[in-house]
Design a protein around this motif. Structure first.
Motif, mmCIF file in Angstrom:
data_model
loop_
_atom_site.group_PDB
_atom_site.id
_atom_site.type_symbol
_atom_site.label_atom_id
_atom_site.label_comp_id
_atom_site.label_asym_id
_atom_site.label_seq_id
_atom_site.Cartn_x
_atom_site.Cartn_y
_atom_site.Cartn_z
ATOM 1 N N SER A 9 0.840 -1.205 0.000
ATOM 2 C CA SER A 9 0.000 0.000 0.000
ATOM 3 C C SER A 9 0.871 1.249 0.000
ATOM 4 N N SER A 10 1.972 1.208 0.770
ATOM 5 C CA SER A 10 2.897 2.338 0.796
ATOM 6 C C SER A 10 3.527 2.559 -0.575
ATOM 7 N N ASP A 50 2.251 1.664 -3.421
ATOM 8 C CA ASP A 50 1.209 2.133 -4.335
ATOM 9 C C ASP A 50 1.036 3.647 -4.209
ATOM 10 N N ARG A 51 1.129 4.151 -2.993
ATOM 11 C CA ARG A 51 1.058 5.607 -2.800
ATOM 12 C C ARG A 51 2.270 6.289 -3.414
ATOM 13 N N ARG A 52 3.430 5.633 -3.309
ATOM 14 C CA ARG A 52 4.624 6.205 -3.934
ATOM 15 C C ARG A 52 4.455 6.265 -5.442
ATOM 16 N N LYS A 53 3.843 5.239 -6.030
ATOM 17 C CA LYS A 53 3.599 5.254 -7.471
ATOM 18 C C LYS A 53 2.757 6.461 -7.855
ATOM 19 N N ALA A 54 1.771 6.798 -7.023
ATOM 20 C CA ALA A 54 0.948 7.978 -7.300
ATOM 21 C C ALA A 54 1.779 9.255 -7.202
ATOM 22 N N ARG A 55 2.686 9.318 -6.209
ATOM 23 C CA ARG A 55 3.548 10.496 -6.092
ATOM 24 C C ARG A 55 4.461 10.622 -7.306
#
Length: 397
Positions: free
Chosen positions: A105-106, A108-113
């Motif tokens: 999940s972490s 995946d958030r980095r991918k968004a960043r």
């Protein structure tokens, strides 16, 4: 022995079905095989060739899932990947399964960043090599090397083809009374493995040995991480230094170390990142400044002896400022080939990691290559997305 595909020959759905019964009981355990049955009958667990192969497949699958979480598109959109179990005689413990799901999940958030910063990966490939296995009672300590390549998606059109890195991990497998093995722990063993692309978070609570620089030692200016117009491109080959030669050296030895220099990775060695950058600068024309090894105003290194400024993060910064071999840049995006980036992860005034730019896109994005963990052409955007709270120091060499 490498195990890139062995852990993914069955579909993720089939793996999840195979693990359903054990997950329902709170532990990601799989049916007993002949090897694990033999273990259950023995006074102490054993690790045979079949079990080692299962250890390797699970390590490959877990680390592959981490990398896949950063990929844009189908490869990166798998739901609940391997953290619910594994097909074979080993599986994840319930606690580690939850931990890995949080890690994904972490990431995946980095991918968004990263996407917000204009960077995406279209494909990933991870290969895991098992280096050693040590059995201590009911625990097996397994050391592996991860080699990962990510293919840049052409968002701007001027990205390099790929970025890659090598990282080293220690995995703990624990056998229960029935002879089932569970993966109960995984940690990075590189000196600066927190900078690896798919490392979800920096280890917490680690003390930094280096002290804050004294007032007599120059403090570099911090660089902003906001995107700005790139600085004027450097003349890479016809000036005082050959910056292309620096990049060529770094990209030659990013994963296969030059035997003409010592390797400072390993237990208690402090990491090889600055040693590697100094070698690259030397390949591009930096000359030795001989003297005492502990004099930070001197700089030299070869197979037999190295100054502290050649191998130390803070000492390198002090030397290069005193000698006027570098100037501070106001923004990290102003860096060009041959420039150097340092990070202070804990924002305590003591720098922790050194990298060198080996590629800059036409739109001005610097890509860095470094040791510990060994990494090839990683964009500054990716580093910022991984370490948004670090202090950054950019040097024009």
């Amino acid at each position: 022995m490498k195990s890139r595909n062995m852990g993914r020959t069955r579909s993720r759905a089939a793996i999840a079905v195979a693990a359903t019964a054990s997950v329902a009981t709170g532990a990601a355990l799989l049916p007993v095989t002949s090897a694990s049955a033999a273990t259950a009958r023995s006074a102490a667990p054993i690790v045979d060739q079949q079990t080692r192969a299962s250890f390797q497949r699970l390590a490959d699958a877990v680390l592959t899932d981490r990398t896949d979480a950063l990929v844009d598109g189908a490869q990166g959109d798998r739901k609940k990947p391997l953290t619910n179990g594994f097909s074979g005689d080993v599986g994840l413990s319930a606690a580690l399964a939850r931990s890995e799901q949080a890690a994904l999940s972490s990431l995946d958030r980095r991918k968004a960043r990263l996407a917000a910063l204009g960077e995406k990966y279209g494909k990933a490939d991870t290969v895991v090599t098992l280096n050693s296995t040590r059995l201590r009672g009911a625990k097996a300590e397994v050391e592996v090397t991860e080699t990962t390549t990510l293919t840049y998606r052409k968002v701007h059109g001027d990205e390099p083809g790929t970025t890659g890195f090598q990282a080293h991990h220690a995995l703990t497998f624990t056998a229960d009374a029935r002879g089932h093995w569970q993966l109960t722990g995984i940690r990075n063993t590189d000196s600066a493995a927190d900078i690896a692309v798919n490392q979800p978070a920096m280890p917490s609570g680690t003390a930094r040995a280096a002290a804050v620089a004294a007032d007599t030692m120059p403090n570099a200016l911090r660089a902003a991480t906001t995107r700005t117009a790139p600085a004027k491109a450097k003349n890479l080959t016809t000036g005082a230094f050959d910056y292309k030669a620096m990049a060529t050296y770094a990209e030659k030895y990013w994963s296969t170390y030059n035997p003409a220099y010592p390797n400072f990775n390993g237990q208690g060695a402090g990491g090889d990142c600055t040693n590697f950058v100094s070698q690259s600068l030397k390949a591009g024309g930096w000359k030795h400044a001989p003297g005492y090894v502990y004099d930070y105003t001197k700089w030299f290194g070869n197979a037999e002896i190295q100054s502290h400024s050649f191998v130390g993060v803070n000492e390198w910064s002090w030397f290069t400022q005193n000698s006027k071999r570098s100037t501070s840049l106001a923004y990290v995006y102003q860096m060009d080939v041959g420039d150097v980036l340092q990070l202070d992860f804990e924002r305590d005034g003591s720098k922790d990691h050194t990298m060198i730019v080996t590629y800059r896109s036409a739109q001005g994005v610097p890509y860095l290559t470094y040791h510990s963990a060994n990494t090839y052409r990683r964009s500054v955007a990716s580093i910022i997305a991984s370490e948004p709270n670090a202090y950054y120091y950019a040097y024009r060499t």
